[in-house]
Design a protein around this motif. Structure first.
Motif, PDB file in Angstrom:
ATOM      1  N   ALA A 100     157.926  60.760  12.540  1.00  0.00           N
ATOM      2  CA  ALA A 100     157.136  61.895  12.060  1.00  0.00           C
ATOM      3  C   ALA A 100     155.981  62.133  13.028  1.00  0.00           C
ATOM      4  CB  ALA A 100     156.601  61.640  10.659  1.00  0.00           C
ATOM      5  N   VAL A 101     155.447  63.350  12.956  1.00  0.00           N
ATOM      6  CA  VAL A 101     154.224  63.686  13.688  1.00  0.00           C
ATOM      7  C   VAL A 101     153.213  64.180  12.666  1.00  0.00           C
ATOM      8  CG1 VAL A 101     153.156  65.256  15.349  1.00  0.00           C
ATOM      9  CG2 VAL A 101     155.382  64.240  15.850  1.00  0.00           C
ATOM     10  N   VAL A 102     152.016  63.649  12.735  1.00  0.00           N
ATOM     11  CA  VAL A 102     150.916  64.125  11.901  1.00  0.00           C
ATOM     12  C   VAL A 102     150.010  64.970  12.798  1.00  0.00           C
ATOM     13  CG1 VAL A 102     148.995  63.502  10.398  1.00  0.00           C
ATOM     14  CG2 VAL A 102     151.032  62.037  10.492  1.00  0.00           C
ATOM     15  N   MET A 103     149.825  66.246  12.414  1.00  0.00           N
ATOM     16  CA  MET A 103     149.033  67.107  13.301  1.00  0.00           C
ATOM     17  C   MET A 103     147.586  66.653  13.303  1.00  0.00           C
ATOM     18  SD  MET A 103     148.991  70.723  11.281  1.00  0.00           S
ATOM     19  CE  MET A 103     148.368  70.917   9.614  1.00  0.00           C
ATOM     20  N   GLN A 104     146.920  66.942  14.412  1.00  0.00           N
ATOM     21  CA  GLN A 104     145.595  66.371  14.638  1.00  0.00           C
ATOM     22  C   GLN A 104     144.573  66.811  13.596  1.00  0.00           C
ATOM     23  OE1 GLN A 104     144.952  67.582  18.690  1.00  0.00           O
ATOM     24  NE2 GLN A 104     144.099  69.591  18.131  1.00  0.00           N
ATOM     25  N   GLU A 105     144.787  67.980  12.958  1.00  0.00           N
ATOM     26  CA  GLU A 105     143.861  68.435  11.923  1.00  0.00           C
ATOM     27  C   GLU A 105     143.884  67.526  10.694  1.00  0.00           C
ATOM     28  OE1 GLU A 105     145.045  72.107  14.279  1.00  0.00           O
ATOM     29  OE2 GLU A 105     145.999  70.273  13.553  1.00  0.00           O
ATOM     30  N   ASP A 106     144.998  66.771  10.525  1.00  0.00           N
ATOM     31  CA  ASP A 106     145.113  65.862   9.382  1.00  0.00           C
ATOM     32  C   ASP A 106     144.801  64.416   9.769  1.00  0.00           C
ATOM     33  OD1 ASP A 106     145.835  67.908   7.648  1.00  0.00           O
ATOM     34  OD2 ASP A 106     147.974  67.735   8.123  1.00  0.00           O
ATOM     35  N   CYS A 107     144.174  64.236  10.923  1.00  0.00           N
ATOM     36  CA  CYS A 107     143.843  62.895  11.417  1.00  0.00           C
ATOM     37  C   CYS A 107     142.352  62.822  11.774  1.00  0.00           C
ATOM     38  CB  CYS A 107     144.669  62.540  12.656  1.00  0.00           C
ATOM     39  SG  CYS A 107     146.447  62.565  12.391  1.00  0.00           S
ATOM     40  N   GLU A 108     141.851  61.600  11.804  1.00  0.00           N
ATOM     41  CA  GLU A 108     140.479  61.376  12.250  1.00  0.00           C
ATOM     42  C   GLU A 108     140.481  60.297  13.330  1.00  0.00           C
ATOM     43  OE1 GLU A 108     136.168  59.719  10.566  1.00  0.00           O
ATOM     44  OE2 GLU A 108     137.912  59.871   9.235  1.00  0.00           O
ATOM     45  N   ALA A 109     140.092  60.684  14.527  1.00  0.00           N
ATOM     46  CA  ALA A 109     140.018  59.714  15.621  1.00  0.00           C
ATOM     47  C   ALA A 109     138.793  58.831  15.440  1.00  0.00           C
ATOM     48  CB  ALA A 109     139.966  60.443  16.959  1.00  0.00           C
ATOM     49  N   VAL A 120     143.255  55.723  14.949  1.00  0.00           N
ATOM     50  CA  VAL A 120     143.325  57.001  14.255  1.00  0.00           C
ATOM     51  C   VAL A 120     143.548  56.742  12.771  1.00  0.00           C
ATOM     52  CG1 VAL A 120     145.821  57.274  14.678  1.00  0.00           C
ATOM     53  CG2 VAL A 120     144.415  59.283  14.185  1.00  0.00           C
ATOM     54  N   ARG A 121     142.819  57.491  11.961  1.00  0.00           N
ATOM     55  CA  ARG A 121     142.969  57.369  10.508  1.00  0.00           C
ATOM     56  C   ARG A 121     143.771  58.572  10.006  1.00  0.00           C
ATOM     57  NH1 ARG A 121     138.141  56.110   9.307  1.00  0.00           N
ATOM     58  NH2 ARG A 121     138.527  53.894   8.841  1.00  0.00           N
ATOM     59  N   LEU A 122     144.814  58.328   9.229  1.00  0.00           N
ATOM     60  CA  LEU A 122     145.672  59.391   8.691  1.00  0.00           C
ATOM     61  C   LEU A 122     145.136  59.837   7.339  1.00  0.00           C
ATOM     62  CD1 LEU A 122     149.218  57.913   9.466  1.00  0.00           C
ATOM     63  CD2 LEU A 122     147.664  59.162  10.983  1.00  0.00           C
ATOM     64  N   ARG A 123     144.889  61.129   7.196  1.00  0.00           N
ATOM     65  CA  ARG A 123     144.372  61.643   5.934  1.00  0.00           C
ATOM     66  C   ARG A 123     145.482  62.044   4.971  1.00  0.00           C
ATOM     67  NH1 ARG A 123     140.833  65.207   9.242  1.00  0.00           N
ATOM     68  NH2 ARG A 123     138.821  64.158   9.556  1.00  0.00           N
ATOM     69  N   VAL A 124     146.681  62.290   5.486  1.00  0.00           N
ATOM     70  CA  VAL A 124     147.800  62.707   4.640  1.00  0.00           C
ATOM     71  C   VAL A 124     148.995  61.805   4.906  1.00  0.00           C
ATOM     72  CG1 VAL A 124     147.041  65.128   4.588  1.00  0.00           C
ATOM     73  CG2 VAL A 124     148.642  64.366   6.354  1.00  0.00           C
ATOM     74  N   GLY A 154     149.152  66.139  17.973  1.00  0.00           N
ATOM     75  CA  GLY A 154     148.806  65.215  16.903  1.00  0.00           C
ATOM     76  C   GLY A 154     149.143  63.784  17.259  1.00  0.00           C
ATOM     77  N   TYR A 155     149.736  63.076  16.305  1.00  0.00           N
ATOM     78  CA  TYR A 155     150.052  61.660  16.497  1.00  0.00           C
ATOM     79  C   TYR A 155     151.462  61.388  15.980  1.00  0.00           C
ATOM     80  CZ  TYR A 155     145.108  61.137  17.441  1.00  0.00           C
ATOM     81  OH  TYR A 155     143.856  61.263  17.987  1.00  0.00           O
ATOM     82  N   ALA A 156     152.280  60.770  16.829  1.00  0.00           N
ATOM     83  CA  ALA A 156     153.615  60.334  16.409  1.00  0.00           C
ATOM     84  C   ALA A 156     153.460  58.985  15.696  1.00  0.00           C
ATOM     85  CB  ALA A 156     154.524  60.205  17.619  1.00  0.00           C
ATOM     86  N   VAL A 157     154.077  58.857  14.520  1.00  0.00           N
ATOM     87  CA  VAL A 157     153.891  57.653  13.694  1.00  0.00           C
ATOM     88  C   VAL A 157     155.213  57.222  13.082  1.00  0.00           C
ATOM     89  CG1 VAL A 157     151.516  58.341  13.119  1.00  0.00           C
ATOM     90  CG2 VAL A 157     153.398  59.010  11.597  1.00  0.00           C
ATOM     91  N   TRP A 160     152.502  53.937   6.568  1.00  0.00           N
ATOM     92  CA  TRP A 160     151.508  54.576   5.686  1.00  0.00           C
ATOM     93  C   TRP A 160     151.231  53.685   4.478  1.00  0.00           C
ATOM     94  CZ3 TRP A 160     148.143  58.481   4.782  1.00  0.00           C
ATOM     95  CH2 TRP A 160     147.831  58.789   3.440  1.00  0.00           C
ATOM     96  N   LEU A 161     149.930  53.490   4.188  1.00  0.00           N
ATOM     97  CA  LEU A 161     149.518  52.736   2.999  1.00  0.00           C
ATOM     98  C   LEU A 161     148.798  53.639   2.001  1.00  0.00           C
ATOM     99  CD1 LEU A 161     148.220  49.469   4.724  1.00  0.00           C
ATOM    100  CD2 LEU A 161     150.445  49.853   3.615  1.00  0.00           C
ATOM    101  N   ASP A 162     147.800  54.347   2.496  1.00  0.00           N
ATOM    102  CA  ASP A 162     147.033  55.236   1.635  1.00  0.00           C
ATOM    103  C   ASP A 162     146.281  56.216   2.528  1.00  0.00           C
ATOM    104  OD1 ASP A 162     144.788  53.863   2.695  1.00  0.00           O
ATOM    105  OD2 ASP A 162     144.896  52.396   1.062  1.00  0.00           O
ATOM    106  N   ALA A 163     145.428  57.053   1.908  1.00  0.00           N
ATOM    107  CA  ALA A 163     144.716  58.090   2.663  1.00  0.00           C
ATOM    108  C   ALA A 163     143.759  57.533   3.697  1.00  0.00           C
ATOM    109  CB  ALA A 163     143.959  59.002   1.705  1.00  0.00           C
ATOM    110  N   GLY A 164     143.524  56.257   3.670  1.00  0.00           N
ATOM    111  CA  GLY A 164     142.655  55.666   4.678  1.00  0.00           C
ATOM    112  C   GLY A 164     143.402  54.848   5.697  1.00  0.00           C
TER     113      GLY A 164
END
Length: 419
Positions: free
Chosen positions: A122-131, A136-140, A72-75, A80-84
């Motif tokens: 934190a790490v956001v798994m790749q299924e919850d991200c959009e490249a 990368v856009r974080l969905r959660v 995923g992605y280490a962040v 984080w601001l919002d779902a976008g």
């Protein structure tokens, strides 16, 4: 004129010793089982089933650094601001690599096992991200610590990872390897001389079933006892079948006592005219003949011939099988210095009725069913070895106890007794 001897002149009947409770017999038996001296150093590859002679202590942390448990992605959670939320991808960290400090509003592409870069929490798994092209856009929303395995959370440097007396299994030898142990110090194997007694015994393959003489039986005990001993890691010398003669029995015992830690026999431990084990052991060493308060398995013998232990099991197959599991197995484990010799039992409901309370403690052959209860084999005779194949464990039923359908009983799985 003939006369009958008066009752006062008749020879008195011998007084039989009371049946010995299993727990008492086991405690007395284990008191003789002093751990064998010495140790062996074996490859960790070959240590399965062996008993540790020394503690295994870690000299490093496992894992050695905070790392990702996901691709995923280490962040940084603060970004984080919002779902976008869109973050730039500043670096790529594979397993075995290393990263740079994570800048604000950026993410690190990271893979399972890779070290967490400084600044990331934190790490956001790749299924919850959009490249996307810009990053990368974080969905959660990430939560602090998610999908991060902390340094030392599995093993802390300096701690005892595996304790002396532990019997090793695939998981524990893998753990030893994970902290760098390619060899392990283990207790020596128990050297066991195994033989059967009885002129009625025939080895499979020697006589075809159609040619068996009246009274002859195939020697099954020799096979399952050897297999049980091998599972315990013993070095087994198969001494074969000893004829029902006192001189042959004494010769076999004398020879076996020279280079073995334990002599194990089946049959010949009763008091019949053809049961020569008792007088032979008494002539060569010392013997305690126990009548155990268990069913199956009443006749049992323990003795010593010089430095070798002697155990005589009953001849009936199920009696021999059960007494091995309940008495010989813990004895051998203690000879190896094992810290845990008693099997674990669980409470399960009986899905059968047992209305025949016995004065002895009974070990009934049962198996688990799909409803979560226990079914009873229909023939509990000590000669019916089929019951031990059909079943997957024993019900330990106290003396004088009946069982009604639905009663909670103590179940000992064969997986505990034959591991």
């Amino acid at each position: 004129m003939s006369s009958k001897p008066s009752s006062s002149s008749a020879a008195p009947s011998p007084v039989r010793a009371p049946l010995k409770p299993l727990d008492v017999a086991l405690a007395e038996l284990l008191a003789h089982a002093l751990p064998l001296p010495g140790l062996e150093t074996v490859s960790t590859f070959d240590a399965d089933g062996r008993v540790l002679a020394h503690d295994v202590r870690a000299s490093l942390d496992v894992p050695g650094h905070d790392n990702s448990s996901m691709d995923g992605y280490a962040v940084r959670c603060a970004d984080w601001l919002d779902a976008g939320t869109l973050l730039s991808v500043s670096q790529r960290i594979p397993a075995g690599g290393s990263g740079q400090a994570l800048a604000a509003n950026s993410a690190a592409r990271i893979f399972t096992g890779a070290p967490i870069p400084p600044g990331a929490d934190a790490v956001v798994m790749q299924e919850d991200c959009e490249a996307v092209d810009a990053g990368v856009r974080l969905r959660v929303q990430p939560q602090p610590g998610q999908w991060i395995r902390r340094r030392g959370e599995d093993v802390a440097s300096g701690g005892v990872v595996l304790a002396r007396g532990q019997r090793l299994n695939p998981a524990s030898i893998g753990l030893a390897a994970s902290i760098g142990f390619d060899t392990l110090s283990v207790a020596p194997r128990v050297r066991v001389a195994l033989f059967s007694t009885g002129d009625e015994l025939v080895m499979p393959g020697e006589v075809a079933p159609a040619d068996m003489l009246p009274g002859a039986i195939y020697n099954s005990n020799r096979f399952f006892l050897r297999a049980l001993l091998k599972r315990l890691g013993c070095v087994v010398s198969d001494m074969g079948i000893v004829p029902d003669r006192l001189d042959a029995t004494m010769n076999a015992l004398q020879s076996a006592s020279q280079q073995h830690d334990l002599i194990l026999t089946s049959g010949g431990v009763s008091v019949g005219e053809e049961d020569h084990i008792k007088p032979a052991v008494e002539a060569l060493g010392k013997l305690t003949l126990w009548q155990l308060a268990i069913k199956p398995g009443k006749p049992f013998a323990y003795g010593q011939l010089g430095a070798a232990h002697f155990i005589g099991l009953p001849g009936n197959p199920v009696s021999s099988f059960v007494t091995f599991l309940l008495l010989v197995r813990p004895f051998i484990l203690k000879l190896q210095g094992a810290s845990q010799v008693a099997p674990e039992s669980i409470a399960l409901p009986a899905h059968f009725d047992w209305a025949k309370a016995d004065k002895r403690r009974e070990f009934l052959r049962v198996r688990r069913n799909a409803a979560g209860g226990l079914d009873l084999f229909n023939n509990q005779s000590s000669g019916v070895l089929t019951s031990a194949v059909w079943g997957d464990g024993l019900v330990d039923n106290p003396a004088g106890q009946t069982i009604a359908h639905g009663d909670s009983v103590r179940f000992i799985p064969f997986s505990e007794l034959m591991a």
